[in-house]
Design a protein around this motif. Structure first.
Motif, PDB file in Angstrom:
ATOM      1  N   LEU A   1       6.861 -12.217 -11.312  1.00  0.00           N
ATOM      2  CA  LEU A   1       6.465 -11.506 -10.091  1.00  0.00           C
ATOM      3  C   LEU A   1       5.816 -10.184 -10.464  1.00  0.00           C
ATOM      4  CD1 LEU A   1       6.570 -11.004  -6.978  1.00  0.00           C
ATOM      5  CD2 LEU A   1       8.782  -9.918  -7.379  1.00  0.00           C
ATOM      6  N   LEU A   2       4.602  -9.965  -9.981  1.00  0.00           N
ATOM      7  CA  LEU A   2       3.921  -8.696 -10.250  1.00  0.00           C
ATOM      8  C   LEU A   2       3.901  -7.871  -8.961  1.00  0.00           C
ATOM      9  CD1 LEU A   2       0.767  -8.229 -12.407  1.00  0.00           C
ATOM     10  CD2 LEU A   2       0.959  -7.036 -10.233  1.00  0.00           C
ATOM     11  N   ILE A   3       4.371  -6.631  -9.064  1.00  0.00           N
ATOM     12  CA  ILE A   3       4.386  -5.762  -7.885  1.00  0.00           C
ATOM     13  C   ILE A   3       3.214  -4.805  -7.978  1.00  0.00           C
ATOM     14  CG2 ILE A   3       5.717  -4.063  -6.600  1.00  0.00           C
ATOM     15  CD1 ILE A   3       8.204  -5.285  -8.067  1.00  0.00           C
ATOM     16  N   LEU A   4       2.333  -4.868  -6.994  1.00  0.00           N
ATOM     17  CA  LEU A   4       1.160  -4.001  -7.008  1.00  0.00           C
ATOM     18  C   LEU A   4       1.315  -2.947  -5.921  1.00  0.00           C
ATOM     19  CD1 LEU A   4      -1.724  -3.226  -7.855  1.00  0.00           C
ATOM     20  CD2 LEU A   4      -2.575  -4.962  -6.279  1.00  0.00           C
ATOM     21  N   LEU A   5       1.299  -1.709  -6.344  1.00  0.00           N
ATOM     22  CA  LEU A   5       1.455  -0.612  -5.407  1.00  0.00           C
ATOM     23  C   LEU A   5       0.150   0.187  -5.426  1.00  0.00           C
ATOM     24  CD1 LEU A   5       3.783   0.309  -3.657  1.00  0.00           C
ATOM     25  CD2 LEU A   5       4.522   1.799  -5.507  1.00  0.00           C
ATOM     26  N   ASP A   6      -0.651  -0.001  -4.383  1.00  0.00           N
ATOM     27  CA  ASP A   6      -1.986   0.578  -4.334  1.00  0.00           C
ATOM     28  C   ASP A   6      -1.942   2.041  -3.915  1.00  0.00           C
ATOM     29  OD1 ASP A   6      -4.341  -0.472  -5.094  1.00  0.00           O
ATOM     30  OD2 ASP A   6      -4.507  -1.866  -3.405  1.00  0.00           O
ATOM     31  N   GLU A   7      -2.874   2.799  -4.382  1.00  0.00           N
ATOM     32  CA  GLU A   7      -3.111   4.162  -3.892  1.00  0.00           C
ATOM     33  C   GLU A   7      -1.877   5.055  -3.940  1.00  0.00           C
ATOM     34  OE1 GLU A   7      -4.856   3.818   0.016  1.00  0.00           O
ATOM     35  OE2 GLU A   7      -6.543   2.643  -0.719  1.00  0.00           O
ATOM     36  N   VAL A   8      -1.268   5.150  -5.107  1.00  0.00           N
ATOM     37  CA  VAL A   8      -0.077   6.008  -5.183  1.00  0.00           C
ATOM     38  C   VAL A   8      -0.404   7.480  -5.001  1.00  0.00           C
ATOM     39  CG1 VAL A   8       1.532   4.628  -6.503  1.00  0.00           C
ATOM     40  CG2 VAL A   8      -0.193   5.956  -7.692  1.00  0.00           C
ATOM     41  N   ASP A   9      -1.674   7.857  -5.249  1.00  0.00           N
ATOM     42  CA  ASP A   9      -1.978   9.274  -5.028  1.00  0.00           C
ATOM     43  C   ASP A   9      -1.902   9.636  -3.546  1.00  0.00           C
ATOM     44  OD1 ASP A   9      -4.113   7.570  -5.041  1.00  0.00           O
ATOM     45  OD2 ASP A   9      -5.489   8.935  -6.068  1.00  0.00           O
ATOM     46  N   GLY A  10      -1.935   8.628  -2.697  1.00  0.00           N
ATOM     47  CA  GLY A  10      -1.741   8.883  -1.270  1.00  0.00           C
ATOM     48  C   GLY A  10      -0.297   9.225  -0.950  1.00  0.00           C
ATOM     49  N   MET A  11       0.586   8.887  -1.885  1.00  0.00           N
ATOM     50  CA  MET A  11       2.014   9.125  -1.669  1.00  0.00           C
ATOM     51  C   MET A  11       2.419  10.550  -1.897  1.00  0.00           C
ATOM     52  SD  MET A  11       4.013   6.175  -3.635  1.00  0.00           S
ATOM     53  CE  MET A  11       5.702   6.646  -3.492  1.00  0.00           C
ATOM     54  N   SER A  12       1.598  11.223  -2.704  1.00  0.00           N
ATOM     55  CA  SER A  12       2.063  12.488  -3.235  1.00  0.00           C
ATOM     56  C   SER A  12       1.831  13.668  -2.307  1.00  0.00           C
ATOM     57  CB  SER A  12       1.379  12.750  -4.569  1.00  0.00           C
ATOM     58  OG  SER A  12      -0.013  12.821  -4.340  1.00  0.00           O
ATOM     59  N   ALA A  13       1.333  13.385  -1.125  1.00  0.00           N
ATOM     60  CA  ALA A  13       1.063  14.480  -0.191  1.00  0.00           C
ATOM     61  C   ALA A  13       2.317  15.330  -0.023  1.00  0.00           C
ATOM     62  CB  ALA A  13       0.620  13.920   1.150  1.00  0.00           C
ATOM     63  N   ASN A  50       0.851  -1.179   0.000  1.00  0.00           N
ATOM     64  CA  ASN A  50       0.000   0.000   0.000  1.00  0.00           C
ATOM     65  C   ASN A  50       0.885   1.226   0.000  1.00  0.00           C
ATOM     66  OD1 ASN A  50      -1.658   2.197   0.755  1.00  0.00           O
ATOM     67  ND2 ASN A  50      -3.177   0.726   1.487  1.00  0.00           N
ATOM     68  N   ALA A  51       0.830   1.958  -1.084  1.00  0.00           N
ATOM     69  CA  ALA A  51       1.770   3.054  -1.280  1.00  0.00           C
ATOM     70  C   ALA A  51       1.733   4.066  -0.149  1.00  0.00           C
ATOM     71  CB  ALA A  51       1.489   3.748  -2.603  1.00  0.00           C
ATOM     72  N   SER A  52       0.542   4.266   0.408  1.00  0.00           N
ATOM     73  CA  SER A  52       0.462   5.309   1.424  1.00  0.00           C
ATOM     74  C   SER A  52       1.274   4.925   2.666  1.00  0.00           C
ATOM     75  CB  SER A  52      -0.974   5.570   1.813  1.00  0.00           C
ATOM     76  OG  SER A  52      -1.848   4.902   0.967  1.00  0.00           O
ATOM     77  N   ASP A  53       1.594   3.655   2.805  1.00  0.00           N
ATOM     78  CA  ASP A  53       2.396   3.241   3.956  1.00  0.00           C
ATOM     79  C   ASP A  53       3.888   3.427   3.713  1.00  0.00           C
ATOM     80  OD1 ASP A  53       0.073   2.504   5.020  1.00  0.00           O
ATOM     81  OD2 ASP A  53       0.291   0.368   4.558  1.00  0.00           O
ATOM     82  N   TYR A  54       4.260   3.581   2.443  1.00  0.00           N
ATOM     83  CA  TYR A  54       5.684   3.649   2.117  1.00  0.00           C
ATOM     84  C   TYR A  54       5.940   4.920   1.349  1.00  0.00           C
ATOM     85  CZ  TYR A  54       5.230  -1.230   3.279  1.00  0.00           C
ATOM     86  OH  TYR A  54       4.961  -2.392   3.923  1.00  0.00           O
ATOM     87  N   ARG A  55       6.040   5.978   2.075  1.00  0.00           N
ATOM     88  CA  ARG A  55       6.125   7.239   1.356  1.00  0.00           C
ATOM     89  C   ARG A  55       7.550   7.769   1.243  1.00  0.00           C
ATOM     90  NH1 ARG A  55       1.914  10.832   4.296  1.00  0.00           N
ATOM     91  NH2 ARG A  55       3.085   9.966   6.016  1.00  0.00           N
ATOM     92  N   ARG A  56       8.368   7.308   2.143  1.00  0.00           N
ATOM     93  CA  ARG A  56       9.726   7.851   2.124  1.00  0.00           C
ATOM     94  C   ARG A  56      10.579   7.083   1.122  1.00  0.00           C
ATOM     95  NH1 ARG A  56      11.613   7.332   7.955  1.00  0.00           N
ATOM     96  NH2 ARG A  56      10.705   5.299   7.555  1.00  0.00           N
ATOM     97  N   ALA A  57      11.555   7.778   0.592  1.00  0.00           N
ATOM     98  CA  ALA A  57      12.416   7.186  -0.435  1.00  0.00           C
ATOM     99  C   ALA A  57      13.011   5.867   0.041  1.00  0.00           C
ATOM    100  CB  ALA A  57      13.530   8.163  -0.792  1.00  0.00           C
TER     101      ALA A  57
END
Lengths: 485, 327
Positions: free
Chosen positions: A107-119, A79-86
């Motif tokens: 292997l497929l990497i799914l990164l959900d909700e990337v718009d949550g990252m952009s805060a 979940n992208a919002s959980d991993y926001r730091r570089a």
């Protein structure tokens, strides 16, 4: 809490399991499948990541999961919002991107909700992603509700953009109908249509609403749906607001999230109230958040009392107050839940109305206030009706002229039994009264009438001089009031 | 059988006349003097619940005006009426109505007057003066200290005391015999012990126990246990174990099944805090009471029940973990 083992929420139970079960997203489907098949064929596509975007609940994640199942891929879901730091991104996505496939599976990497990252105030998560994508050895799939934010611009240029459309009304209705059939729930097509319209193509929201109504009432009618289902057409806005609050790094971000929301404050409070446990796992964080929310609610009531200056503190408490409560750094991944309070309120209102109507009938005859009755007398009445002698309870139904609904509230499962007994009592009384009336034609009525003229039914019953069966009762009555004569 | 016309015994065995009131001798004597003189000042009846304040007011009116006394008495309840304006309207209408044949005044009984705000009490004072030519007020209150001085000084004060054990037990015995209920003698004493001199409560317990079968010490305590939903205690215990979600689930069940309001829940939680059945560190009890008071205050101020009680449960689960509470 549900202890039943296999009780899955319908949104999970009825998630499409296979690609062909994903409805109404043909274009997105073919775009994504071509892209994946190219990976599988060993030809790494020019865009190594895909961004699936569209409103919530249209099947973005479901489609990815179905592809993983049908093509037997390996899935790493983040979940992208959980991993926001570089460094978070480097450690998780970065590591996975260069991993060799296990057992020859892709292997497929799914990164959900990337718009949550952009805060704003974010520590380079997006930049890190941009470094990884051109070199990744495994396909990366990103999802977002709103990909048009400025912060996502560089990302947009590097990925395959896959648009998910809102579902058509007919498709959603058909899907809901299908679930009802499988669950054996009786439903009006009109009602399903209403749910679909209100949720504007958000299937997840529709299924949640459907389940809430069906579970509470066992059927889905227009009437119930109208009362219980509230439009969730602002769900994107809400989602953004909640994220803005829960993931804020600084107070002003959270405050801005509250201020820019289109929802009214009460609705927002209800959403926060139900979602704190979905985001804050640390009990101290959770308590601090609730204390802030509790103060927000207090300031709101002051503001509504006419002093609107207090409104500003409502924003402070529900935004920064909730956001800054998280000191542990821990944030849970659970999805936002629809506030159960809204469905609960309808039921609660009904029960309170019944309780009040019982109080209005009985309290004056005891010479106590409604409040005293509810606190000090009602608990005993409930025991008598639920567990006590049926005949006596039936007697009280007649004496206080209680309706079937009121008895249902008081007696629960025994309501029918008591109502039947009460009907018998009424018949006997009518028969007795008739016989007596003809026997002595109202001879002593005037002075027999007791002092209290409150109860309608009892008054008539007591006013008629009685013999035989009810004599014992009257005797008791006279004795208790003997000195008044 | 007599069950056909079952009433709440608290209604059925309510004294109708001053003579029938067995306790509160001095009060009754003074009230009888008013009846004899056909005159009285405004009265303030003060005392704990179930000590006969309302009953005495009704009996007084009955003895003054006779069987049809209700047409000369307006009964209002400060907690049920919507503010002083409705009270004013009702009093105004009532004051204009017919006066009794041989007594120069009518009676307004205002129950739970101590639940009125100070402002409303000021308004009430003016109301009392305005209609004093043909109306007397009887104010009933649990806590006379919550009645403003301006009102107290205009009323004759009557202090109602909790009923004695003999009074309660003999009354219960009379009722039980009359209702042909079977009972153990010591059960009646147990009822007195748990009802703390509150006659109405004592009678309610007796009737409830009788409806379950023979009235025994056991059945009395069973009734008491059932009347306080045990889910409240369970909810507190679950929260103290740190399980917030479980506790809130119980809270919502309680509110729905019993139709409890936020304030109802607060009151019931308060009853449990110092109960020996609830295991928690003693010093934590004090903190719980303090925080509960704060929550209560916020609810009374008009904020959202559900949010306030969630905050309370979140606080409890945090404190429970801190103290490693519960057994």
């Amino acid at each position: 809490m549900s202890k039943a083992p296999a009780r899955l929420p319908w949104v999970i139970k009825y998630r499409p399991k296979h690609v062909d079960e994903v409805v109404d997203q043909e274009e997105a489907k073919s775009q994504l499948l071509t892209w994946i098949e190219s990976w599988l064929a060993g030809k790494v596509p020019s865009k190594r990541a895909a961004l699936l975007y569209g409103p919530p609940g249209v099947g973005k994640t479901s489609l990815v999961e179905a592809i993983v199942r049908d093509y037997k891929l390996e899935l790493l879901e983040l979940n992208a919002s959980d991993y926001r730091r570089a460094e978070d991104i480097r450690k998780t996505v970065g590591m996975a991107a260069f991993r060799r496939p296990l057992f020859g599976r892709l292997l497929l990497i799914l990164l959900d909700e990337v718009d949550g990252m952009s805060a704003r105030g974010d520590a380079g998560g997006i930049e890190e992603l941009l470094r990884i994508i051109p070199n990744t050895q495994n396909p990366i799939v990103l999802t977002a509700n709103d990909p048009w934010q400025d912060a996502l611009k560089p990302l947009r240029e590097q990925v395959l953009m896959v648009q998910f459309k809102e579902l058509t009304l007919n498709n959603v209705v058909g899907l809901l109908q299908n679930i009802c059939n499988k669950e054996g729930i009786e439903c009006d097509r009109e009602a399903l249509r209403y749910i679909a319209e209100k949720n504007m193509g958000d299937v997840r929201a529709c299924i949640n609403d459907l389940e809430a109504v069906a579970e509470g009432y066992g059927k889905v009618t227009m009437e119930l749906v109208r009362a219980l289902v509230r439009g969730r057409d602002k769900s994107i806005d809400l989602w953004r607001t909640l994220n803005g609050i829960f993931y804020a790094k600084e107070g002003w971000q959270a405050r801005k999230a509250v201020l820019s929301s289109e929802e009214d404050y009460e609705t927002l409070l209800a959403w926060l109230n139900d979602n704190i446990p979905n985001k804050y796992g640390d009990p101290e964080d959770a308590f601090r958040a609730w204390d802030a929310l509790s103060r927000a609610s207090l300031f709101l009531s002051r503001a509504k009392g006419g002093d609107w200056d207090f409104l500003t503190y409502v924003f402070d408490m529900m935004g920064p107050g909730v956001a800054m409560a998280r000191k542990s750094g821990e944030i849970l991944k659970n999805r936002y839940a629809y506030p159960s309070k809204i469905t609960m309120m309808a039921k609660l209102r009904e029960i309170r109305e019944l309780r009040d109507s019982v109080a209005a009938k009985v309290a004056p005859r005891l010479g106590v206030s409604m409040a005293t009755f509810k606190a000090d007398v009602l608990p005993y009445l409930l025991i008598m009706f639920r567990q006590g002698d049926v005949e006596r309870a039936a007697g009280m139904v007649v004496s206080y002229d209680l309706t079937e609904d009121e008895v249902q509230y008081l007696a629960g499962a025994r309501a029918r039994e008591i109502m039947r007994a009460a009907e018998k009592v009424r018949q006997e009384l009518r028969r007795g009264a008739k016989a007596e009336a003809t026997a002595k034609k109202g001879a002593e009525q005037p002075q027999e009438r007791p002092a209290e003229k409150r109860g309608q039914l009892t008054l008539d019953l007591f006013g008629v001089p009685s013999q035989g069966a009810s004599e014992a009762k009257k005797e008791g009555r006279r004795r208790s009031s003997r000195s008044s004569r | 059988m007599s069950t056909a016309l079952e009433l709440l015994w608290a209604e059925k065995y309510r004294p109708r006349t001053l003579d029938e009131i067995v306790n509160q001798r001095e009060i009754v004597d003074r009230l009888k003097r008013f009846v004899k003189e056909k005159n009285m000042p405004h009265l303030l009846f003060a005392g704990p619940p179930g000590t006969g304040k309302t009953t005495a007011a009704h009996a007084l009116a009955h003895d003054l005006y006779g069987e049809g006394y209700r047409q000369f008495m307006l009964e209002l309840n400060a907690s049920d009426e919507r503010g002083i304006d409705t009270i004013r309207e009702k009093v105004k209408e009532f004051a204009r109505s017919r006066t009794p044949p041989d007594i120069p005044f009518k009676i307004v009984l205002l129950d739970e007057a101590d639940n009125m705000t100070a402002d409303a009490q000021q308004a009430l004072r003016r109301l009392m003066e305005l209609y004093s030519n043909n109306t007397r007020f009887i104010l009933a209150a649990n806590y006379p200290s919550k009645i403003i001085d301006a009102l107290q000084s205009r009323c004759a004060l009557f202090r109602f005391t909790p009923l004695s054990k003999e009074d309660v037990v003999s009354r219960l015995k009379f009722i039980a015999d009359n209702e042909k209920a079977s009972y153990d003698e010591d059960a009646l004493e147990a009822i007195y012990d748990v009802s703390e001199g509150d006659m109405r409560k004592a009678i309610n317990i007796l009737q409830t126990a009788a409806s379950l079968g023979k009235v025994t010490v056991d059945s009395v305590y069973r009734v008491i246990g059932m009347a306080r939903p045990k889910d409240i205690r369970e909810m507190i215990e679950v929260a103290l174990k740190g399980d917030f979600t479980g506790a809130r689930e119980l809270l919502r069940k309680l509110m729905i099944e019993y139709g409890l309001s936020g304030e109802d829940v607060v009151r019931q939680v308060h009853r449990e805090i110092f109960s020996a059945d609830l295991k928690m560190p003693e010093e934590l009890r004090v903190l719980v009471a303090d925080y509960l008071g704060e929550i209560h205050f916020r609810i009374v101020e008009g904020s959202d029940d559900d949010i306030q009680l969630s905050a309370f449960l979140a606080w409890l689960s945090m404190m429970g973990r801190k103290y490693g509470a519960t057994s």
